[in-house]
Design a protein around this motif. Structure first.
Motif, PDB file in Angstrom:
ATOM      1  N   ALA A 250     -25.917 -24.452  78.029  1.00  0.00           N
ATOM      2  CA  ALA A 250     -25.804 -24.577  77.146  1.00  0.00           C
ATOM      3  C   ALA A 250     -24.861 -25.409  76.407  1.00  0.00           C
ATOM      4  CB  ALA A 250     -26.857 -24.052  75.973  1.00  0.00           C
ATOM      5  N   PRO A 251     -24.869 -26.775  75.905  1.00  0.00           N
ATOM      6  CA  PRO A 251     -24.039 -27.049  75.966  1.00  0.00           C
ATOM      7  C   PRO A 251     -22.467 -26.547  74.458  1.00  0.00           C
ATOM      8  CG  PRO A 251     -25.601 -28.525  74.733  1.00  0.00           C
ATOM      9  CD  PRO A 251     -25.747 -27.305  75.515  1.00  0.00           C
ATOM     10  N   LYS A 252     -21.151 -26.953  74.795  1.00  0.00           N
ATOM     11  CA  LYS A 252     -20.345 -26.048  74.170  1.00  0.00           C
ATOM     12  C   LYS A 252     -19.072 -26.635  73.579  1.00  0.00           C
ATOM     13  CE  LYS A 252     -19.446 -22.286  77.288  1.00  0.00           C
ATOM     14  NZ  LYS A 252     -18.839 -21.120  77.664  1.00  0.00           N
ATOM     15  N   TRP A 253     -18.613 -26.099  72.739  1.00  0.00           N
ATOM     16  CA  TRP A 253     -17.362 -26.830  71.881  1.00  0.00           C
ATOM     17  C   TRP A 253     -16.077 -26.006  72.316  1.00  0.00           C
ATOM     18  CZ3 TRP A 253     -16.004 -31.389  71.623  1.00  0.00           C
ATOM     19  CH2 TRP A 253     -17.014 -31.843  71.387  1.00  0.00           C
ATOM     20  N   LEU A 254     -15.323 -26.135  73.007  1.00  0.00           N
ATOM     21  CA  LEU A 254     -14.057 -25.370  74.043  1.00  0.00           C
ATOM     22  C   LEU A 254     -12.858 -26.237  73.602  1.00  0.00           C
ATOM     23  CD1 LEU A 254     -15.644 -24.417  77.538  1.00  0.00           C
ATOM     24  CD2 LEU A 254     -15.584 -23.102  75.528  1.00  0.00           C
ATOM     25  N   LYS A 255     -11.350 -25.086  73.115  1.00  0.00           N
ATOM     26  CA  LYS A 255     -10.479 -25.882  72.219  1.00  0.00           C
ATOM     27  C   LYS A 255      -9.703 -25.307  73.620  1.00  0.00           C
ATOM     28  CE  LYS A 255     -10.970 -25.866  67.489  1.00  0.00           C
ATOM     29  NZ  LYS A 255     -10.171 -25.013  66.252  1.00  0.00           N
TER      30      LYS A 255
ATOM     31  N   LYS B 153     -16.444 -28.240  87.799  1.00  0.00           N
ATOM     32  CA  LYS B 153     -16.408 -28.643  86.432  1.00  0.00           C
ATOM     33  C   LYS B 153     -15.893 -27.954  85.544  1.00  0.00           C
ATOM     34  CE  LYS B 153     -21.034 -29.078  84.601  1.00  0.00           C
ATOM     35  NZ  LYS B 153     -20.389 -27.603  83.220  1.00  0.00           N
ATOM     36  N   SER B 154     -16.788 -26.485  85.746  1.00  0.00           N
ATOM     37  CA  SER B 154     -16.028 -25.354  85.201  1.00  0.00           C
ATOM     38  C   SER B 154     -14.541 -24.372  84.915  1.00  0.00           C
ATOM     39  CB  SER B 154     -17.351 -23.570  84.815  1.00  0.00           C
ATOM     40  OG  SER B 154     -18.688 -24.322  84.494  1.00  0.00           O
ATOM     41  N   THR B 155     -14.170 -24.679  86.583  1.00  0.00           N
ATOM     42  CA  THR B 155     -12.570 -24.864  87.052  1.00  0.00           C
ATOM     43  C   THR B 155     -11.987 -25.415  86.581  1.00  0.00           C
ATOM     44  OG1 THR B 155     -13.455 -23.431  89.144  1.00  0.00           O
ATOM     45  CG2 THR B 155     -11.355 -24.286  88.871  1.00  0.00           C
ATOM     46  N   LEU B 156     -12.456 -27.196  85.849  1.00  0.00           N
ATOM     47  CA  LEU B 156     -10.994 -28.122  85.287  1.00  0.00           C
ATOM     48  C   LEU B 156     -11.169 -27.083  83.923  1.00  0.00           C
ATOM     49  CD1 LEU B 156     -10.302 -30.887  85.010  1.00  0.00           C
ATOM     50  CD2 LEU B 156     -12.467 -31.415  84.748  1.00  0.00           C
ATOM     51  N   ILE B 157     -12.123 -26.740  83.227  1.00  0.00           N
ATOM     52  CA  ILE B 157     -12.725 -26.086  81.987  1.00  0.00           C
ATOM     53  C   ILE B 157     -11.355 -25.389  81.348  1.00  0.00           C
ATOM     54  CG2 ILE B 157     -13.419 -25.303  80.192  1.00  0.00           C
ATOM     55  CD1 ILE B 157     -16.109 -27.587  81.305  1.00  0.00           C
TER      56      ILE B 157
ATOM     57  N   GLU C 169     -10.577 -31.509  72.583  1.00  0.00           N
ATOM     58  CA  GLU C 169     -11.499 -30.163  72.431  1.00  0.00           C
ATOM     59  C   GLU C 169     -12.530 -31.073  73.742  1.00  0.00           C
ATOM     60  OE1 GLU C 169     -12.713 -30.451  68.184  1.00  0.00           O
ATOM     61  OE2 GLU C 169     -11.393 -29.439  67.503  1.00  0.00           O
ATOM     62  N   LEU C 170     -12.878 -29.502  74.473  1.00  0.00           N
ATOM     63  CA  LEU C 170     -13.560 -29.678  75.071  1.00  0.00           C
ATOM     64  C   LEU C 170     -15.808 -29.648  74.561  1.00  0.00           C
ATOM     65  CD1 LEU C 170     -12.099 -28.649  77.867  1.00  0.00           C
ATOM     66  CD2 LEU C 170     -11.577 -31.109  77.681  1.00  0.00           C
ATOM     67  N   MET C 171     -16.703 -30.219  75.510  1.00  0.00           N
ATOM     68  CA  MET C 171     -17.794 -30.146  75.552  1.00  0.00           C
ATOM     69  C   MET C 171     -18.358 -29.808  76.473  1.00  0.00           C
ATOM     70  SD  MET C 171     -21.186 -32.015  73.725  1.00  0.00           S
ATOM     71  CE  MET C 171     -20.909 -32.163  71.707  1.00  0.00           C
TER      72      MET C 171
ATOM     73  N   CYS D  31      -8.290 -25.554  79.414  1.00  0.00           N
ATOM     74  CA  CYS D  31      -7.845 -24.550  78.161  1.00  0.00           C
ATOM     75  C   CYS D  31      -7.186 -23.295  78.814  1.00  0.00           C
ATOM     76  CB  CYS D  31      -9.827 -23.288  78.358  1.00  0.00           C
ATOM     77  SG  CYS D  31     -10.804 -24.805  77.788  1.00  0.00           S
ATOM     78  N   GLY D  32      -6.658 -22.885  79.608  1.00  0.00           N
ATOM     79  CA  GLY D  32      -5.626 -22.087  80.313  1.00  0.00           C
ATOM     80  C   GLY D  32      -5.348 -20.204  80.573  1.00  0.00           C
ATOM     81  N   LYS D  33      -7.380 -20.289  80.222  1.00  0.00           N
ATOM     82  CA  LYS D  33      -8.134 -18.942  79.735  1.00  0.00           C
ATOM     83  C   LYS D  33      -9.795 -19.106  80.615  1.00  0.00           C
ATOM     84  CE  LYS D  33      -9.191 -18.748  75.696  1.00  0.00           C
ATOM     85  NZ  LYS D  33      -8.970 -18.422  73.707  1.00  0.00           N
ATOM     86  N   LYS D  34     -10.256 -17.734  80.947  1.00  0.00           N
ATOM     87  CA  LYS D  34     -11.087 -18.045  81.331  1.00  0.00           C
ATOM     88  C   LYS D  34     -12.083 -18.577  80.053  1.00  0.00           C
ATOM     89  CE  LYS D  34     -15.383 -16.075  84.876  1.00  0.00           C
ATOM     90  NZ  LYS D  34     -14.603 -15.279  85.670  1.00  0.00           N
ATOM     91  N   VAL D  35     -12.446 -19.423  80.029  1.00  0.00           N
ATOM     92  CA  VAL D  35     -13.835 -19.560  78.794  1.00  0.00           C
ATOM     93  C   VAL D  35     -14.476 -19.766  79.375  1.00  0.00           C
ATOM     94  CG1 VAL D  35     -12.426 -20.135  77.265  1.00  0.00           C
ATOM     95  CG2 VAL D  35     -12.480 -22.314  78.460  1.00  0.00           C
TER      96      VAL D  35
END
Length: 300
Positions: free
Chosen positions: A162-167, A138-142, A173-175, A146-150
């Protein structure tokens, strides 16, 4: 698997909170990305998530497709399609399939975008909730989207909390939601699949038992790969030789360990060392591209 597997604490307290958070935040998103492991598409999908997501737009992502049997992966995609669910195979680590995922998302959410456009909201982002059980990429997909390690990644499950929003770099926009298991995994076959592929922490399992049971399953499903990797002969393999066949499962386990050099002083077999080697080989695809579950018969 032995009966003591049922005593494992599959469901830490933070996972109940994570499930509640998913339900509470679902109304804030347009679509859900549900990641699963392409090697175990049945066992790596949380039935609790399925209930929570309900009729929300969804794409099932068969992640780690580079480790799975490609023919069986395609059959799983067809299986989901036949059941009214969009599905796609990805190799998130190498970012293979992300463009296809973006296009599919735009297509599935076209009605939402058209409605926003009619109200003058041109360029409105698509809000995506990303969910899945631990260690399904899941995190690798995100990070790939996102094109970077977020998002934090790791071999051990349960890193995200914890849930968080990422662009992303595109229109999404990813939660990011925590990885979640479910209260009780009924099938021993599913327990084995989840432990063998790493969704369950090594610390709460007997690695020798997991490796032993995994070998029996692999001998049944992929005898030729096991023969090539470990030098054993099996009745269902192409190069079967009866005079070299070891019938007893435990004797075969010991033979394989010896061939891999897992020997302690006095000639005793180092079962723990071999178990770790076996599971590392499986998880890194050194044995070959393997899928434990078939769409025609999802679970035993």
């Amino acid at each position: 698997m032995s009966d003591n597997m049922s005593s494992i604490n599959w469901f830490p307290g933070h996972m109940r909170k994570a499930l509640n958070d998913i339900g509470e935040n679902l109304k804030m998103v347009d679509i859900v990305y549900e990641t699963c492991d392409a090697r175990i598409p049945f066992s790596s999908r949380n039935p609790e998530l399925n209930k929570i997501i309900g009729d929300k737009k969804r794409i099932v992502i068969l992640n780690k497709a580079d480790l799975a049997d490609p023919d069986k992966t395609q059959r799983w995609i067809q299986y989901f399609k036949e059941n009214g669910i969009n599905a796609i195979a990805l190799d998130s680590a190498k970012k293979k399939g992300l463009d296809t995922l973006n296009k599919l998302t735009l297509d599935v959410c076209s009605d939402i975008l058209d409605k926003a456009k009619s109200k003058g909201r041109i360029g409105r982002p698509i809000r995506v909730m990303v969910v899945g059980v631990p260690n399904t990429g899941k995190s690798t997909l995100i990070n790939g989207l996102c094109g970077k390690k977020v998002a934090v990644t790791g071999d051990k499950p349960g890193v995200t909390r914890a849930p968080k929003w990422l662009k992303t770099q595109g229109t999404l926009e990813l939660m990011d939601m925590p990885g979640v298991l479910w209260p009780k995994i009924q099938s021993k076959r599913s327990q084995l699949c989840l432990t063998a592929t790493g969704a369950i922490k090594n610390e709460v399992t007997d690695q020798v038992e997991v490796a032993y049971e995994t070998i029996k399953l692999l001998n049944e499903l992929y005898p030729d790969l096991m023969c090539d990797r470990f030098g054993i002969t099996l009745p269902n393999s192409k190069d079967f030789e009866e005079d070299e066949y070891i019938e007893d499962d435990y004797d075969r386990f010991q033979f394989m360990a010896r061939k891999r050099g897992c020997i302690m002083s006095g000639g005793r077999i180092d079962e723990e060392r071999f178990a770790k080697q076996l599971l590392d080989d499986l998880r890194s695809s050194r044995i070959g591209r393997i899928t434990f579950e078939t769409a025609d018969k999802p679970v035993k």
